[in-house]
Design a protein around this motif. Sequence first.
Motif, short mmCIF file in Angstrom:
data_model
loop_
_atom_site.label_atom_id
_atom_site.label_comp_id
_atom_site.label_asym_id
_atom_site.label_seq_id
_atom_site.Cartn_x
_atom_site.Cartn_y
_atom_site.Cartn_z
N ALA A 32 0.83 -1.21 0.00
CA ALA A 32 0.00 0.00 0.00
C ALA A 32 0.86 1.25 0.00
N LEU A 33 1.95 1.24 0.77
CA LEU A 33 2.82 2.41 0.81
C LEU A 33 3.60 2.59 -0.49
N ILE A 34 4.02 1.50 -1.10
CA ILE A 34 4.69 1.59 -2.41
C ILE A 34 3.72 2.14 -3.44
N ASN A 35 2.47 1.68 -3.39
CA ASN A 35 1.47 2.20 -4.32
C ASN A 35 1.23 3.68 -4.07
N LEU A 36 1.24 4.09 -2.83
CA LEU A 36 0.98 5.49 -2.50
C LEU A 36 2.10 6.41 -2.96
N TYR A 37 3.35 6.02 -2.68
CA TYR A 37 4.47 6.91 -2.94
C TYR A 37 5.15 6.69 -4.29
N GLY A 40 1.40 5.75 -7.38
CA GLY A 40 0.34 6.75 -7.26
C GLY A 40 -0.96 6.34 -7.91
N ASN A 41 -1.22 5.06 -8.04
CA ASN A 41 -2.45 4.58 -8.64
C ASN A 41 -3.57 4.67 -7.60
N THR A 42 -4.40 5.67 -7.71
CA THR A 42 -5.45 5.89 -6.70
C THR A 42 -6.62 4.93 -6.85
N ASP A 43 -6.68 4.19 -7.95
CA ASP A 43 -7.76 3.22 -8.13
C ASP A 43 -7.62 2.04 -7.17
N ALA A 47 -9.26 -0.80 -2.47
CA ALA A 47 -8.96 -2.22 -2.29
C ALA A 47 -7.96 -2.43 -1.16
N PHE A 48 -6.93 -1.59 -1.12
CA PHE A 48 -5.95 -1.69 -0.04
C PHE A 48 -6.58 -1.37 1.31
N LEU A 95 -5.16 5.60 7.09
CA LEU A 95 -5.43 7.03 7.09
C LEU A 95 -4.65 7.77 6.00
N MET A 96 -3.43 7.29 5.72
CA MET A 96 -2.61 7.94 4.70
C MET A 96 -3.16 7.70 3.29
N ILE A 97 -3.67 6.52 3.02
CA ILE A 97 -4.11 6.23 1.65
C ILE A 97 -5.53 6.70 1.39
N ARG A 98 -6.23 7.13 2.41
CA ARG A 98 -7.58 7.67 2.18
C ARG A 98 -7.45 9.01 1.67
#
Length: 98
Positions: A32-37, A40-43, A47-48, A95-98
């Motif tokens: 999830a953190l790799i996706n976030l930083y 950057g795929n917000t889709d 799911a995460f 909370l970070m990925i929301r």
Amino acid sequence: MSRLDYKHTAFHILIAIYFIWFAVTGTLIGMALINLYDTGNTDLNPAFTAMLLLNLVMGTVLFAVIRLFRNRTLLGKVVKYSYIFMAGTCLTTMLMIR
């Protein structure tokens, strides 16, 4: 041949499942953190979030069952503090990925 102690065996199986949960949840938080930083795929964020919430609930149930054994050894402390760390990390990541 000695008798098999089922309570002791169940405790060790639960501890093994707990550490598997710990590794899976840590991997999921990392993804999830790799996706976030990185990507950057917000889709993928919903799911995460759902997977992290499900893992947090399952880990809480597993932790509660392990605590029913009232293990006051070093292993009990390791389980308690690692659960607190993982739950905090999981909530912070959600909370970070929301």
